[in-house]
Write an enzyme that holds these catalytic residues in place. Structure first.
Site, PDB file in Angstrom:
ATOM      1  N   GLY A  92       0.533  -1.242   0.136  1.00  0.00           N
ATOM      2  CA  GLY A  92      -0.155  -0.195   0.129  1.00  0.00           C
ATOM      3  C   GLY A  92       0.636   1.276   0.291  1.00  0.00           C
TER       4      GLY A  92
ATOM      5  N   LEU B  85      -1.579   1.720  13.330  1.00  0.00           N
ATOM      6  CA  LEU B  85      -1.676   3.385  12.429  1.00  0.00           C
ATOM      7  C   LEU B  85      -2.873   3.555  12.649  1.00  0.00           C
ATOM      8  CD1 LEU B  85       1.285   3.250   9.772  1.00  0.00           C
ATOM      9  CD2 LEU B  85       0.854   4.699  11.042  1.00  0.00           C
TER      10      LEU B  85
ATOM     11  N   SER C 185      -5.682   7.438  12.176  1.00  0.00           N
ATOM     12  CA  SER C 185      -6.158   7.973  11.377  1.00  0.00           C
ATOM     13  C   SER C 185      -6.490   9.691  12.205  1.00  0.00           C
ATOM     14  CB  SER C 185      -7.028   7.453  10.450  1.00  0.00           C
ATOM     15  OG  SER C 185      -8.429   8.730  10.200  1.00  0.00           O
ATOM     16  N   SER C 186      -6.610  10.422  11.624  1.00  0.00           N
ATOM     17  CA  SER C 186      -7.495  11.963  11.992  1.00  0.00           C
ATOM     18  C   SER C 186      -8.371  11.633  12.459  1.00  0.00           C
ATOM     19  CB  SER C 186      -6.724  12.764  11.961  1.00  0.00           C
ATOM     20  OG  SER C 186      -6.982  12.839  10.510  1.00  0.00           O
ATOM     21  N   CYS C 187      -9.840  11.174  12.025  1.00  0.00           N
ATOM     22  CA  CYS C 187     -10.618  11.339  11.934  1.00  0.00           C
ATOM     23  C   CYS C 187     -11.111  10.272  13.291  1.00  0.00           C
ATOM     24  CB  CYS C 187     -11.594  10.073  10.902  1.00  0.00           C
ATOM     25  SG  CYS C 187     -11.010   8.215  10.577  1.00  0.00           S
TER      26      CYS C 187
ATOM     27  N   TYR D 271     -15.600   3.831  10.343  1.00  0.00           N
ATOM     28  CA  TYR D 271     -14.003   3.342  10.381  1.00  0.00           C
ATOM     29  C   TYR D 271     -13.300   3.682  11.553  1.00  0.00           C
ATOM     30  CZ  TYR D 271      -9.554   4.680   8.198  1.00  0.00           C
ATOM     31  OH  TYR D 271      -7.756   4.443   7.612  1.00  0.00           O
TER      32      TYR D 271
ATOM     33  N   LYS E 293     -10.865   1.969  13.908  1.00  0.00           N
ATOM     34  CA  LYS E 293      -9.669   2.666  14.635  1.00  0.00           C
ATOM     35  C   LYS E 293      -9.181   2.978  16.014  1.00  0.00           C
ATOM     36  CE  LYS E 293      -7.188   2.569  10.428  1.00  0.00           C
ATOM     37  NZ  LYS E 293      -6.123   1.910  10.309  1.00  0.00           N
TER      38      LYS E 293
ATOM     39  N   ASN F 165      -4.125  13.522   7.155  1.00  0.00           N
ATOM     40  CA  ASN F 165      -4.623  13.089   5.900  1.00  0.00           C
ATOM     41  C   ASN F 165      -3.275  12.397   4.527  1.00  0.00           C
ATOM     42  OD1 ASN F 165      -7.214  13.630   6.340  1.00  0.00           O
ATOM     43  ND2 ASN F 165      -7.897  14.294   4.363  1.00  0.00           N
TER      44      ASN F 165
ATOM     45  N   HIS G 180      -8.505   9.594  -1.949  1.00  0.00           N
ATOM     46  CA  HIS G 180      -8.841  10.081  -1.265  1.00  0.00           C
ATOM     47  C   HIS G 180      -8.595  11.883  -2.223  1.00  0.00           C
ATOM     48  CE1 HIS G 180      -7.674   7.834   1.966  1.00  0.00           C
ATOM     49  NE2 HIS G 180      -8.498   8.503   2.374  1.00  0.00           N
TER      50      HIS G 180
HETATM   51  N1  LIG Z   1      -4.349   7.478   2.961  1.00  0.00           N
HETATM   52  C1  LIG Z   1      -4.631   7.917   4.023  1.00  0.00           C
HETATM   53  O1  LIG Z   1      -4.707   9.322   3.248  1.00  0.00           O
HETATM   54  C2  LIG Z   1      -4.312   7.601   5.463  1.00  0.00           C
HETATM   55  C3  LIG Z   1      -4.223   8.815   6.572  1.00  0.00           C
HETATM   56  C4  LIG Z   1      -4.121   8.668   8.152  1.00  0.00           C
HETATM   57  C5  LIG Z   1      -3.824   6.637   8.319  1.00  0.00           C
HETATM   58  N2  LIG Z   1      -3.837   6.240   7.159  1.00  0.00           N
HETATM   59  C6  LIG Z   1      -3.904   4.411   8.022  1.00  0.00           C
HETATM   60  O2  LIG Z   1      -2.172   4.078   6.381  1.00  0.00           O
HETATM   61  C7  LIG Z   1      -2.892   2.632   7.023  1.00  0.00           C
HETATM   62  C8  LIG Z   1      -2.649   2.152   5.198  1.00  0.00           C
HETATM   63  O3  LIG Z   1      -3.439   3.036   4.617  1.00  0.00           O
HETATM   64  P1  LIG Z   1      -2.548   3.405   2.631  1.00  0.00           P
HETATM   65  O4  LIG Z   1      -3.217   4.762   2.283  1.00  0.00           O
HETATM   66  O5  LIG Z   1      -1.593   3.269   2.393  1.00  0.00           O
HETATM   67  O6  LIG Z   1      -4.202   2.574   2.535  1.00  0.00           O
HETATM   68  P2  LIG Z   1      -3.406   1.425   0.537  1.00  0.00           P
HETATM   69  O7  LIG Z   1      -2.343   2.357  -0.044  1.00  0.00           O
HETATM   70  O8  LIG Z   1      -4.958   1.132   0.348  1.00  0.00           O
HETATM   71  O9  LIG Z   1      -2.660   0.447   1.371  1.00  0.00           O
HETATM   72  C9  LIG Z   1      -3.863  -0.978   2.329  1.00  0.00           C
HETATM   73  C10 LIG Z   1      -2.799  -1.864   2.380  1.00  0.00           C
HETATM   74  O10 LIG Z   1      -3.247  -3.094   3.075  1.00  0.00           O
HETATM   75  C11 LIG Z   1      -3.360  -4.135   2.352  1.00  0.00           C
HETATM   76  N3  LIG Z   1      -4.672  -4.607   3.086  1.00  0.00           N
HETATM   77  C12 LIG Z   1      -6.422  -4.639   3.050  1.00  0.00           C
HETATM   78  N4  LIG Z   1      -6.990  -5.360   3.230  1.00  0.00           N
HETATM   79  C13 LIG Z   1      -6.442  -6.431   3.798  1.00  0.00           C
HETATM   80  C14 LIG Z   1      -6.494  -7.868   3.764  1.00  0.00           C
HETATM   81  N5  LIG Z   1      -7.928  -8.333   3.885  1.00  0.00           N
HETATM   82  N6  LIG Z   1      -5.255  -8.731   4.182  1.00  0.00           N
HETATM   83  C15 LIG Z   1      -4.031  -8.527   4.051  1.00  0.00           C
HETATM   84  N7  LIG Z   1      -3.471  -7.053   3.821  1.00  0.00           N
HETATM   85  C16 LIG Z   1      -4.905  -6.062   3.402  1.00  0.00           C
HETATM   86  C17 LIG Z   1      -3.776  -4.287   1.301  1.00  0.00           C
HETATM   87  O11 LIG Z   1      -2.763  -5.439   0.429  1.00  0.00           O
HETATM   88  P3  LIG Z   1      -2.328  -5.494  -1.110  1.00  0.00           P
HETATM   89  O12 LIG Z   1      -2.049  -4.766  -1.481  1.00  0.00           O
HETATM   90  O13 LIG Z   1      -2.090  -6.862  -0.960  1.00  0.00           O
HETATM   91  O14 LIG Z   1      -3.939  -6.022  -1.699  1.00  0.00           O
HETATM   92  C18 LIG Z   1      -2.388  -2.908   1.071  1.00  0.00           C
HETATM   93  O15 LIG Z   1      -1.903  -3.280   0.611  1.00  0.00           O
HETATM   94  C19 LIG Z   1      -4.146   2.542   6.988  1.00  0.00           C
HETATM   95  O16 LIG Z   1      -3.696   2.096   8.514  1.00  0.00           O
HETATM   96  C20 LIG Z   1      -4.779   3.958   7.148  1.00  0.00           C
HETATM   97  O17 LIG Z   1      -5.492   4.171   8.039  1.00  0.00           O
HETATM   98  C21 LIG Z   1      -4.009   6.535   6.296  1.00  0.00           C
HETATM   99  C1  LIG Z   2      -7.941  10.291   6.094  1.00  0.00           C
HETATM  100  C2  LIG Z   2      -8.847  10.086   5.592  1.00  0.00           C
HETATM  101  O1  LIG Z   2      -9.417  10.694   5.454  1.00  0.00           O
HETATM  102  C3  LIG Z   2     -11.341  10.545   4.793  1.00  0.00           C
HETATM  103  O2  LIG Z   2     -11.896  11.947   5.100  1.00  0.00           O
HETATM  104  P1  LIG Z   2     -11.881  13.138   4.191  1.00  0.00           P
HETATM  105  O3  LIG Z   2     -10.602  13.466   4.824  1.00  0.00           O
HETATM  106  O4  LIG Z   2     -13.215  14.080   4.713  1.00  0.00           O
HETATM  107  O5  LIG Z   2     -11.606  12.359   2.632  1.00  0.00           O
HETATM  108  P2  LIG Z   2     -11.190  13.050   1.723  1.00  0.00           P
HETATM  109  O6  LIG Z   2     -11.891  12.273   0.676  1.00  0.00           O
HETATM  110  O7  LIG Z   2      -9.842  13.106   1.161  1.00  0.00           O
HETATM  111  O8  LIG Z   2     -12.121  14.090   1.618  1.00  0.00           O
HETATM  112  C4  LIG Z   2     -12.181  16.037   2.072  1.00  0.00           C
HETATM  113  C5  LIG Z   2     -12.472  16.382   1.492  1.00  0.00           C
HETATM  114  O9  LIG Z   2     -12.205  16.503   0.005  1.00  0.00           O
HETATM  115  C6  LIG Z   2     -13.574  17.412  -1.254  1.00  0.00           C
HETATM  116  N1  LIG Z   2     -13.415  16.494  -2.191  1.00  0.00           N
HETATM  117  C7  LIG Z   2     -13.403  17.587  -3.210  1.00  0.00           C
HETATM  118  N2  LIG Z   2     -13.386  17.377  -4.611  1.00  0.00           N
HETATM  119  C8  LIG Z   2     -12.619  15.592  -4.111  1.00  0.00           C
HETATM  120  C9  LIG Z   2     -12.995  14.570  -4.736  1.00  0.00           C
HETATM  121  O10 LIG Z   2     -12.757  15.005  -6.294  1.00  0.00           O
HETATM  122  N3  LIG Z   2     -12.510  13.293  -3.892  1.00  0.00           N
HETATM  123  C10 LIG Z   2     -12.013  13.285  -3.078  1.00  0.00           C
HETATM  124  N4  LIG Z   2     -12.073  12.175  -2.122  1.00  0.00           N
HETATM  125  N5  LIG Z   2     -12.795  14.330  -1.875  1.00  0.00           N
HETATM  126  C11 LIG Z   2     -12.978  15.498  -2.498  1.00  0.00           C
HETATM  127  C12 LIG Z   2     -14.720  16.914   0.128  1.00  0.00           C
HETATM  128  O11 LIG Z   2     -16.266  16.426  -0.622  1.00  0.00           O
HETATM  129  C13 LIG Z   2     -14.146  16.491   1.674  1.00  0.00           C
HETATM  130  O12 LIG Z   2     -14.664  18.252   1.846  1.00  0.00           O
HETATM  131  C14 LIG Z   2     -12.089   9.498   6.246  1.00  0.00           C
HETATM  132  O13 LIG Z   2     -13.088   9.489   4.881  1.00  0.00           O
HETATM  133  C15 LIG Z   2     -11.034   8.262   6.262  1.00  0.00           C
HETATM  134  O14 LIG Z   2     -11.836   7.898   6.860  1.00  0.00           O
HETATM  135  C16 LIG Z   2      -9.742   9.084   6.561  1.00  0.00           C
HETATM  136  O15 LIG Z   2      -9.746   9.322   7.565  1.00  0.00           O
END
Ligand SMILES: NC(=O)c1ccc[n+]([C@@H]2O[C@H](COP(=O)([O-])OP(=O)(O)OC[C@H]3O[C@@H](n4cnc5c(N)ncnc54)[C@H](OP(=O)(O)O)[C@@H]3O)[C@@H](O)[C@H]2O)c1
Ligand SMILES: C[C@@H]1O[C@H](OP(=O)(O)OP(=O)(O)OC[C@H]2O[C@@H](n3cnc4c(=O)[nH]c(N)nc43)[C@H](O)[C@@H]2O)[C@@H](O)[C@H](O)[C@@H]1O
Length: 321
Positions: free
Chosen positions: A14, A106, A108-110, A137, A141, A166, A180
């Site tokens: 990921g 890990l 998330s701020s949510c 979610y 968490k 984020n 996102h």
């Molecule tokens: N993205 C953000 O903005 C954000 C913000 C705050 C915190 N985080 C946290 O960071 C962590 C990783 O997020 P990410 O953005 O890297 O997500 P991601 O790119 O979607 O990666 C998620 C990973 O989880 C693995 N996974 C999902 N379901 C699984 C299952 N059933 N069994 C085994 N592996 C599984 C996937 O494996 P495969 O690729 O092999 O399928 C993938 O590699 C999460 O805990 C998330 O809450 C992310």
């Molecule tokens: C980090 C993650 O953040 C997530 O919340 P959250 O910041 O609102 O998630 P996002 O999907 O990043 O959206 C942030 C803001 O961007 C706006 N936005 C505008 N255009 C777009 C678009 O094209 N795509 C998307 N996705 N948003 C868009 C959306 O309406 C929202 O106000 C949580 O749902 C998760 O649980 C997690 O905490």
């Protein structure tokens, strides 16, 4: 811990897991374990039990989760609640049972209440109700944070939770339904720019909500650096926010990405889509006082991400739920 310590990075393909893998590899850690979800479905308790018994990791970093943007969270509450509970319960409990000495969870701020005072301090956890678009979610968490805290309290083990704001960066999800906001904007502005180059007409870009919510963004390599810091140091508390401590409106973010990508044209705001939480700015003092802070400017991180996107368009993940 030494460079031969056996470290299992769950979710190593990921965005976050791959950044942590790159960081540890660069630091000379030679005994890293990673399994794809096809090789090891972390929801399957029996399979995870067998994996821990055969591999015997000494340290576990949990970057595996069902992850998505605002719409995916809102539309698939059951998957976001249940899959995350299953994955983290198996990882945390089997780590505990198998004497894993250090565990990094890990979240998330949510996890913080929708209307908590800003910036968000760790102590605001569970003081009020959550943002409805991602409470499912968030509840999973929060359960993970509490499971690690309970192990820490009852058994004295170094199980710790990092709460990133984020995130964005290379290897992000650019699927427009499940991503996102930041990767969605890069893709939308880029595709509109390419269309204009072909047709000669300015293409508008449609974004979601009002553009007024505020968000903080951390480059994923900075998070990997923070995870490395938490690995190297035995931190005294169970929960640390990880962010930059700076935020901007979604409209400001759109204008910044539009400029970096080089799109010319109108931005249309689709008010039928949710805004989500109005603001979730992290208070990052606790991590700063421990000795770590972010160092990538937003503009620089977006440029790197856009470059990666441009070079890897064939690799976009289509995330199907
Ligand atoms: N993205 C953000 O903005 C954000 C913000 C705050 C915190 N985080 C946290 O960071 C962590 C990783 O997020 P990410 O953005 O890297 O997500 P991601 O790119 O979607 O990666 C998620 C990973 O989880 C693995 N996974 C999902 N379901 C699984 C299952 N059933 N069994 C085994 N592996 C599984 C996937 O494996 P495969 O690729 O092999 O399928 C993938 O590699 C999460 O805990 C998330 O809450 C992310
Ligand atoms: C980090 C993650 O953040 C997530 O919340 P959250 O910041 O609102 O998630 P996002 O999907 O990043 O959206 C942030 C803001 O961007 C706006 N936005 C505008 N255009 C777009 C678009 O094209 N795509 C998307 N996705 N948003 C868009 C959306 O309406 C929202 O106000 C949580 O749902 C998760 O649980 C997690 O905490």
């Amino acid at each position: 811990m030494n460079k031969q310590t056996k470290i299992y990075i769950a979710g190593h393909r990921g965005m976050v897991g791959s950044a942590i893998w790159r960081k540890l590899e660069a630091e000379g850690y030679a005994n890293l374990i990673g399994k794809t979800s096809k090789e090891l479905d972390l929801r399957d308790q029996k399979a995870v039990t067998e994996f821990f018994e055969s591999e015997k990791p000494e340290v576990v970093i949990d970057a595996a989760a069902r992850v998505g943007g605002i719409l995916a969270n809102n539309d698939y509450p059951y998957q976001f609640l249940m899959e995350n509970l299953q994955i983290q319960n198996n990882l945390i409990d089997l780590s505990h049972i198998n004497d894993v000495e250090k565990f990094i969870f890990l979240g998330s701020s949510c996890i913080y209440p929708k209307h908590a005072p800003q910036p968000l301090k760790e102590e605001y956890l569970l003081t009020d109700s959550l943002e409805p678009t991602n409470e499912w979610y968030a509840i999973a968490k929060i359960a993970g944070v509490k499971a690690c805290e309970a192990i820490r309290k009852q058994f004295g083990k170094d199980y710790i939770s990092l709460m990133p704001t984020n995130l964005y960066g290379t290897h992000d999800n650019f699927d427009l339904k499940t991503s996102h906001v930041l990767p969605a904007m890069i893709r939308k502005f880029h595709e509109a720019k390419i269309k204009m180059e072909k047709t000669g007409h300015k293409e508008p870009v449609e974004l979601w909500g009002s553009g007024s919510p505020m968000r903080e963004f951390l480059f994923v390599d900075d998070l990997a650096d923070a995870a490395y810091f938490a690995l190297q140091n035995k931190l005294p508390e169970n929960l640390y926010n990880i962010g930059t401590g700076k935020d901007l409106t979604i409209k400001e973010l759109a204008e910044l990405i539009q400029k970096i990508v080089g799109h010319e044209g109108e931005i249309i705001w689709d008010s039928s889509k949710p805004d989500g939480t109005p603001r979730k700015l992290m208070d990052v003092d606790k991590m700063k006082n421990a000795g770590w802070e972010a160092n990538t400017y937003l503009k620089e991180g977006i440029k790197k991400t856009y470059q990666w996107f441009s070079e890897n368009q064939d690799k976009f993940k289509e995330v199907k739920l």
